[in-house]
Scaffold this motif. Structure first.
Motif, mmCIF file in Angstrom:
data_model
loop_
_atom_site.group_PDB
_atom_site.id
_atom_site.type_symbol
_atom_site.label_atom_id
_atom_site.label_comp_id
_atom_site.label_asym_id
_atom_site.label_seq_id
_atom_site.Cartn_x
_atom_site.Cartn_y
_atom_site.Cartn_z
ATOM 1 N N THR A 2 -3.867 -6.850 12.274
ATOM 2 C CA THR A 2 -3.678 -5.527 11.656
ATOM 3 C C THR A 2 -4.733 -5.319 10.569
ATOM 4 O O THR A 2 -5.513 -6.223 10.245
ATOM 5 C CB THR A 2 -2.285 -5.404 10.986
ATOM 6 O OG1 THR A 2 -2.258 -6.316 9.886
ATOM 7 C CG2 THR A 2 -1.152 -5.710 11.944
ATOM 8 N N TYR A 62 1.626 -13.588 -3.657
ATOM 9 C CA TYR A 62 2.088 -13.079 -2.354
ATOM 10 C C TYR A 62 3.252 -13.926 -1.843
ATOM 11 O O TYR A 62 4.276 -13.390 -1.410
ATOM 12 C CB TYR A 62 0.923 -13.090 -1.357
ATOM 13 C CG TYR A 62 1.259 -12.551 0.014
ATOM 14 C CD1 TYR A 62 1.387 -11.176 0.231
ATOM 15 C CD2 TYR A 62 1.447 -13.405 1.100
ATOM 16 C CE1 TYR A 62 1.705 -10.683 1.484
ATOM 17 C CE2 TYR A 62 1.758 -12.915 2.359
ATOM 18 C CZ TYR A 62 1.884 -11.553 2.554
ATOM 19 O OH TYR A 62 2.204 -11.061 3.802
ATOM 20 N N ARG A 86 0.639 5.537 1.543
ATOM 21 C CA ARG A 86 -0.325 6.401 0.859
ATOM 22 C C ARG A 86 -1.190 7.199 1.815
ATOM 23 O O ARG A 86 -1.787 8.204 1.439
ATOM 24 C CB ARG A 86 -1.225 5.551 -0.051
ATOM 25 C CG ARG A 86 -0.476 4.837 -1.173
ATOM 26 C CD ARG A 86 -1.287 3.662 -1.698
ATOM 27 N NE ARG A 86 -1.528 2.697 -0.632
ATOM 28 C CZ ARG A 86 -2.239 1.602 -0.749
ATOM 29 N NH1 ARG A 86 -2.812 1.330 -1.909
ATOM 30 N NH2 ARG A 86 -2.403 0.790 0.274
ATOM 31 N N THR A 87 -1.317 6.715 3.058
ATOM 32 C CA THR A 87 -2.232 7.365 4.004
ATOM 33 C C THR A 87 -1.464 7.936 5.190
ATOM 34 O O THR A 87 -0.503 7.338 5.665
ATOM 35 C CB THR A 87 -3.274 6.358 4.530
ATOM 36 O OG1 THR A 87 -2.569 5.255 5.112
ATOM 37 C CG2 THR A 87 -4.167 5.842 3.421
HETATM 38 N N1 LIG Z 1 -0.999 -9.006 9.167
HETATM 39 C C1 LIG Z 1 -0.545 -10.222 8.968
HETATM 40 O O1 LIG Z 1 -1.191 -11.219 9.323
HETATM 41 C C2 LIG Z 1 0.809 -10.422 8.336
HETATM 42 C C3 LIG Z 1 1.421 -11.670 8.508
HETATM 43 C C4 LIG Z 1 2.684 -11.873 7.988
HETATM 44 C C5 LIG Z 1 3.329 -10.863 7.313
HETATM 45 N N2 LIG Z 1 2.695 -9.662 7.135
HETATM 46 C C6 LIG Z 1 3.454 -8.628 6.435
HETATM 47 O O2 LIG Z 1 3.740 -7.620 7.391
HETATM 48 C C7 LIG Z 1 3.913 -6.363 6.717
HETATM 49 C C8 LIG Z 1 3.061 -5.321 7.406
HETATM 50 O O3 LIG Z 1 1.696 -5.665 7.225
HETATM 51 P P1 LIG Z 1 0.604 -5.245 8.307
HETATM 52 O O4 LIG Z 1 0.003 -6.485 8.812
HETATM 53 O O5 LIG Z 1 1.172 -4.265 9.230
HETATM 54 O O6 LIG Z 1 -0.471 -4.563 7.344
HETATM 55 P P2 LIG Z 1 -1.112 -3.108 7.346
HETATM 56 O O7 LIG Z 1 -1.480 -2.703 8.736
HETATM 57 O O8 LIG Z 1 -2.186 -3.168 6.315
HETATM 58 O O9 LIG Z 1 0.087 -2.168 6.866
HETATM 59 C C9 LIG Z 1 0.594 -2.298 5.563
HETATM 60 C C10 LIG Z 1 1.543 -1.162 5.241
HETATM 61 O O10 LIG Z 1 1.925 -1.305 3.862
HETATM 62 C C11 LIG Z 1 1.677 -0.081 3.184
HETATM 63 N N3 LIG Z 1 1.306 -0.282 1.778
HETATM 64 C C12 LIG Z 1 0.470 -1.207 1.259
HETATM 65 N N4 LIG Z 1 0.310 -0.993 -0.065
HETATM 66 C C13 LIG Z 1 1.071 0.099 -0.373
HETATM 67 C C14 LIG Z 1 1.306 0.843 -1.555
HETATM 68 N N5 LIG Z 1 0.708 0.529 -2.725
HETATM 69 N N6 LIG Z 1 2.139 1.896 -1.501
HETATM 70 C C15 LIG Z 1 2.731 2.249 -0.344
HETATM 71 N N7 LIG Z 1 2.538 1.605 0.822
HETATM 72 C C16 LIG Z 1 1.709 0.546 0.803
HETATM 73 C C17 LIG Z 1 0.526 0.556 3.960
HETATM 74 O O11 LIG Z 1 0.521 1.956 3.734
HETATM 75 P P3 LIG Z 1 -0.724 2.780 3.099
HETATM 76 O O12 LIG Z 1 -1.961 1.965 3.246
HETATM 77 O O13 LIG Z 1 -0.701 4.052 3.878
HETATM 78 O O14 LIG Z 1 -0.322 2.973 1.676
HETATM 79 C C18 LIG Z 1 0.906 0.210 5.395
HETATM 80 O O15 LIG Z 1 1.839 1.153 5.887
HETATM 81 C C19 LIG Z 1 3.548 -6.632 5.260
HETATM 82 O O16 LIG Z 1 4.727 -6.825 4.537
HETATM 83 C C20 LIG Z 1 2.746 -7.917 5.311
HETATM 84 O O17 LIG Z 1 2.858 -8.618 4.090
HETATM 85 C C21 LIG Z 1 1.462 -9.420 7.638
#
Ligand SMILES: NC(=O)c1ccc[n+]([C@@H]2O[C@H](COP(=O)([O-])OP(=O)(O)OC[C@H]3O[C@@H](n4cnc5c(N)ncnc54)[C@H](OP(=O)(O)O)[C@@H]3O)[C@@H](O)[C@H]2O)c1
Length: 220
Positions: free
Chosen positions: A167, A134, A33-34
């Motif tokens: 993140t 989740y 979205r961003t």
């Molecule tokens: N951070 C952690 O601790 C962690 C641990 C294990 C697994 N994960 C998984 O790793 C993956 C990446 O997460 P991250 O940590 O990199 O988080 P992040 O920095 O918040 O990035 C999340 C991404 O998902 C997109 N997103 C979220 N909601 C969306 C929507 N409604 N429509 C379209 N895009 C959407 C965001 O894009 P926009 O905001 O631009 O829409 C962004 O590109 C996710 O699947 C998360 O569940 C994260």
């Protein structure tokens, strides 16, 4: 030969880091979205996964995709009865329904998808009282990906499940993420596994912390 990568949820965090790696093989399209920070080789398509009516238009406008990376996700905390019905539906839509519809439309359009890389979480293996939906969507998209590895329309599949990363996923929560994994390290680890292990139809790895390590959970 140049290969095109689509990163669903590639505007920031792990998805964006992976997008940067995949520019080594050709153009990368990221959705979200961003608008992401500009990077040579990466183009952005604005897309909200919560709007499933836009999936067909998104996929119709895409070039042929060689690798699909599903990386979108967000944090949701709360016991099931404390979540609103809308919160439940949004988590399932963003985390499972929309990615499934994108895969369906992409496979229907181009008949063959050489590579699928799905980002889950250690939550796919770990029951969490405060993250019931989740954990469900992460377990669900793992099984979807595993099943698609049995489909001749899909080349090979890697499911990568990271532990906590530093993140924006955690923004506004106020928890201590200082010991969490660097998304650059996690993306490098995943990209290395993706490029070096091309023989299997399916692989599933965990990128874990304390101590930092990689575990191969499934190979098929
Ligand atoms: N951070 C952690 O601790 C962690 C641990 C294990 C697994 N994960 C998984 O790793 C993956 C990446 O997460 P991250 O940590 O990199 O988080 P992040 O920095 O918040 O990035 C999340 C991404 O998902 C997109 N997103 C979220 N909601 C969306 C929507 N409604 N429509 C379209 N895009 C959407 C965001 O894009 P926009 O905001 O631009 O829409 C962004 O590109 C996710 O699947 C998360 O569940 C994260």
């Amino acid at each position: 030969m140049s290969q095109t990568t689509l990163v669903i949820g590639g505007t920031k965090g792990l998805g964006y880091e992976l997008a940067k790696h995949f520019t080594q093989t050709g153009p990368v399209i990221v959705t979200g979205r961003t608008e992401p920070v500009h990077q040579e080789g990466i183009s952005w398509v604005r897309h909200d996964l919560n709007d499933t009516t836009s999936v067909q238009a998104l996929v119709s406008d895409l070039p042929k995709i060689d690798t699909l990376v599903i990386a979108a996700g967000y944090l949701q905390s709360g016991e099931l009865a404390k979540l609103s019905a809308e919160e439940v539906v949004t988590m399932v839509t963003v985390g499972l329904t929309a990615p499934t519809l994108i895969l369906r439309a992409l496979l229907a359009k181009q008949e063959y998808l050489p590579g699928l890389l799905t980002i889950t979480s250690t939550s796919q293996w770990t029951p969490r009282r405060n993250e019931p939906v989740y954990t469900a969507i992460k377990g669900g998209i793992e099984m979807l990906s595993y099943s698609l590895s049995k489909d001749p329309a899909v080349g090979r599949v890697l499911v990568a499940a990271p532990s906590g990363m530093k993140t924006e996923f955690w923004s506004g929560v106020g928890n201590d993420v200082s010991e969490f994994l660097e998304p650059g390290f996690v993306s490098e680890t995943i990209y290395k596994d993706w490029t070096e292990n091309t023989e299997n139809k399916f692989r599933e790895i965990g990128i874990l912390r304390q101590p930092t390590r990689i575990e191969i959970r499934k190979v098929d």
